[in-house]
Design a protein around this motif. Structure first.
Motif, PDB file in Angstrom:
ATOM      1  N   PHE A   1      48.094  38.904  38.777  1.00 38.86           N
ATOM      2  CA  PHE A   1      47.760  39.807  37.672  1.00 38.86           C
ATOM      3  C   PHE A   1      48.983  40.638  37.309  1.00 38.86           C
ATOM      4  N   GLU A   2      49.154  40.914  36.027  1.00 38.99           N
ATOM      5  CA  GLU A   2      50.245  41.769  35.555  1.00 38.99           C
ATOM      6  C   GLU A   2      49.648  42.892  34.727  1.00 38.99           C
ATOM      7  N   PHE A   3      49.656  44.102  35.305  1.00 35.17           N
ATOM      8  CA  PHE A   3      49.154  45.283  34.602  1.00 35.17           C
ATOM      9  C   PHE A   3      50.286  46.137  34.049  1.00 35.17           C
ATOM     10  N   GLY A   4      51.542  45.735  34.295  1.00 40.46           N
ATOM     11  CA  GLY A   4      52.689  46.537  33.900  1.00 40.46           C
ATOM     12  C   GLY A   4      53.270  46.194  32.541  1.00 40.46           C
ATOM     13  N   VAL A   5      52.515  45.542  31.683  1.00 42.06           N
ATOM     14  CA  VAL A   5      52.986  45.207  30.339  1.00 42.06           C
ATOM     15  C   VAL A   5      53.113  46.499  29.524  1.00 42.06           C
ATOM     16  N   PRO A   6      54.235  46.703  28.806  1.00 38.60           N
ATOM     17  CA  PRO A   6      54.374  47.924  27.995  1.00 38.60           C
ATOM     18  C   PRO A   6      53.194  48.089  27.031  1.00 38.60           C
ATOM     19  N   GLY A   7      52.665  49.288  26.958  1.00 35.81           N
ATOM     20  CA  GLY A   7      51.538  49.568  26.074  1.00 35.81           C
ATOM     21  C   GLY A   7      50.181  49.239  26.683  1.00 35.81           C
ATOM     22  N   ASN A   8      50.147  48.812  27.943  1.00 35.19           N
ATOM     23  CA  ASN A   8      48.872  48.473  28.574  1.00 35.19           C
ATOM     24  C   ASN A   8      48.077  49.735  28.883  1.00 35.19           C
ATOM     25  N   VAL A   9      46.854  49.793  28.385  1.00 35.61           N
ATOM     26  CA  VAL A   9      45.932  50.882  28.714  1.00 35.61           C
ATOM     27  C   VAL A   9      44.608  50.299  29.194  1.00 35.61           C
ATOM     28  N   SER A  10      44.695  49.194  29.892  1.00 34.50           N
ATOM     29  CA  SER A  10      43.495  48.508  30.369  1.00 34.50           C
ATOM     30  C   SER A  10      42.833  49.305  31.489  1.00 34.50           C
ATOM     31  N   GLU A  11      41.504  49.300  31.454  1.00 29.97           N
ATOM     32  CA  GLU A  11      40.728  49.956  32.497  1.00 29.97           C
ATOM     33  C   GLU A  11      39.329  49.350  32.496  1.00 29.97           C
ATOM     34  N   THR A  12      38.588  49.620  33.495  1.00 34.81           N
ATOM     35  CA  THR A  12      37.192  49.216  33.656  1.00 34.81           C
ATOM     36  C   THR A  12      36.967  47.709  33.558  1.00 34.81           C
ATOM     37  N   ASN A  13      37.937  46.896  33.962  1.00 36.36           N
ATOM     38  CA  ASN A  13      37.707  45.458  34.082  1.00 36.36           C
ATOM     39  C   ASN A  13      37.058  45.205  35.430  1.00 36.36           C
ATOM     40  N   VAL A  14      36.263  44.163  35.525  1.00 37.27           N
ATOM     41  CA  VAL A  14      35.521  43.868  36.740  1.00 37.27           C
ATOM     42  C   VAL A  14      35.999  42.538  37.312  1.00 37.27           C
ATOM     43  N   PHE A  15      36.308  42.534  38.612  1.00 38.99           N
ATOM     44  CA  PHE A  15      36.759  41.332  39.305  1.00 38.99           C
ATOM     45  C   PHE A  15      35.774  41.046  40.429  1.00 38.99           C
ATOM     46  N   ILE A  16      35.082  39.900  40.338  1.00 39.31           N
ATOM     47  CA  ILE A  16      34.044  39.545  41.304  1.00 39.31           C
ATOM     48  C   ILE A  16      34.399  38.217  41.953  1.00 39.31           C
ATOM     49  N   ASN A  17      34.496  38.205  43.271  1.00 45.09           N
ATOM     50  CA  ASN A  17      34.699  36.965  44.028  1.00 45.09           C
ATOM     51  C   ASN A  17      35.946  36.199  43.590  1.00 45.09           C
ATOM     52  N   GLU A  18      37.049  36.911  43.361  1.00 44.53           N
ATOM     53  CA  GLU A  18      38.315  36.284  42.966  1.00 44.53           C
ATOM     54  C   GLU A  18      39.046  35.794  44.216  1.00 44.53           C
ATOM     55  N   ASN A  19      39.726  34.658  44.110  1.00 44.24           N
ATOM     56  CA  ASN A  19      40.412  34.054  45.241  1.00 44.24           C
ATOM     57  C   ASN A  19      41.898  33.904  44.910  1.00 44.24           C
ATOM     58  N   VAL A  20      42.749  34.689  45.575  1.00 38.02           N
ATOM     59  CA  VAL A  20      44.193  34.651  45.351  1.00 38.02           C
ATOM     60  C   VAL A  20      44.844  34.017  46.579  1.00 38.02           C
ATOM     61  N   VAL A  21      45.515  32.866  46.377  1.00 39.13           N
ATOM     62  CA  VAL A  21      46.116  32.121  47.479  1.00 39.13           C
ATOM     63  C   VAL A  21      47.551  31.743  47.121  1.00 39.13           C
ATOM     64  N   GLY A  22      48.515  32.123  47.942  1.00 36.22           N
ATOM     65  CA  GLY A  22      49.886  31.672  47.768  1.00 36.22           C
ATOM     66  C   GLY A  22      50.643  32.299  46.619  1.00 36.22           C
ATOM     67  N   CYS A  23      50.131  33.387  46.040  1.00 36.50           N
ATOM     68  CA  CYS A  23      50.875  34.096  44.997  1.00 36.50           C
ATOM     69  C   CYS A  23      51.850  35.041  45.692  1.00 36.50           C
ATOM     70  N   THR A  24      53.073  35.152  45.186  1.00 37.72           N
ATOM     71  CA  THR A  24      54.093  35.908  45.900  1.00 37.72           C
ATOM     72  C   THR A  24      54.104  37.393  45.584  1.00 37.72           C
ATOM     73  N   TYR A  25      53.439  37.826  44.518  1.00 38.80           N
ATOM     74  CA  TYR A  25      53.406  39.229  44.179  1.00 38.80           C
ATOM     75  C   TYR A  25      52.068  39.567  43.544  1.00 38.80           C
ATOM     76  N   ARG A  26      51.463  40.664  43.996  1.00 40.82           N
ATOM     77  CA  ARG A  26      50.210  41.144  43.417  1.00 40.82           C
ATOM     78  C   ARG A  26      50.400  42.624  43.133  1.00 40.82           C
ATOM     79  N   ASP A  27      49.958  43.093  41.985  1.00 40.58           N
ATOM     80  CA  ASP A  27      50.191  44.483  41.576  1.00 40.58           C
ATOM     81  C   ASP A  27      49.618  45.510  42.542  1.00 40.58           C
ATOM     82  N   TRP A  28      48.612  45.173  43.317  1.00 42.14           N
ATOM     83  CA  TRP A  28      48.003  46.188  44.184  1.00 42.14           C
ATOM     84  C   TRP A  28      48.784  46.362  45.478  1.00 42.14           C
ATOM     85  N   GLU A  29      49.849  45.581  45.732  1.00 44.53           N
ATOM     86  CA  GLU A  29      50.635  45.756  46.953  1.00 44.53           C
ATOM     87  C   GLU A  29      51.678  46.845  46.773  1.00 44.53           C
TER      88      GLU A  29
END
Length: 172
Positions: free
Chosen positions: A144-172
């Motif tokens: 996921f990329e939340f650092g896009v200029p002008g991003n004001v995203s909020e209140t999205n819902v993530f249910i049962n997502e599976n992240v495997v082998g990705c080298t960078y995640r914004d929540w780290e």
């Protein structure tokens, strides 16, 4: 083979016959989106409502080419289900064309597989109240990329997502 952007008009849902039987190869000399939500001039309301795709594999050839799988810009209530995104700079990008002022609300991304993309899902503009359910993110640089200029995203819902082998995640 697809060589130019396909516009997804309001209330149009493009359906393939399944991941194993419908495969779209996106080939273009210039960086662009394979699919783009589109609201015709004069269409009221001001968002592309009810666009969607399902049931196919979408291959962007190489993650370094700058191509996007689907640009969900100024859209509401779309459904993106059972799609495999492979080898894109971004598999799904909310409000790429309208980053500062775009609106993407109440869209659903379900049972999709993002593989070998630089960024699986990028958020720009106001991408709010979208639901992500039972998707898989494999070998992408970013899930996921939340650092896009002008991003004001909020209140999205993530249910049962599976992240495997990705080298960078914004929540780290």
């Amino acid at each position: 083979k697809l060589t130019n952007t396909v516009l997804l008009y309001p209330n149009v849902h493009l359906k393939g016959t399944g991941l194993s039987s419908t495969r779209i190869e996106f080939i273009s000399a210039t960086p662009k989106a394979a699919f783009l939500t589109h609201r015709p001039a004069g269409y009221i309301p001001g968002l592309a409502i009810g666009c969607g795709v399902s049931g196919f594999t979408l291959n962007g050839q190489a993650r370094a080419n700058g191509h996007l799988g689907i640009d969900v810009s100024d859209a509401r209530g779309g459904e993106y289900k059972d799609v495999e995104f492979a080898n894109f700079a971004a598999g799904l990008f909310f409000n790429r064309l309208a980053q500062q002022h775009g609106q993407a609300y109440f869209n659903t991304v379900e049972r999709c597989h993002f593989a070998s993309c630089s960024t699986a899902v990028a958020f720009g503009g106001a991408a709010n109240r979208n639901t992500f359910h039972t998707n898989t993110y494999t070998n992408c640089t970013r899930a996921f990329e939340f650092g896009v200029p002008g991003n004001v995203s909020e209140t999205n819902v993530f249910i049962n997502e599976n992240v495997v082998g990705c080298t960078y995640r914004d929540w780290e």
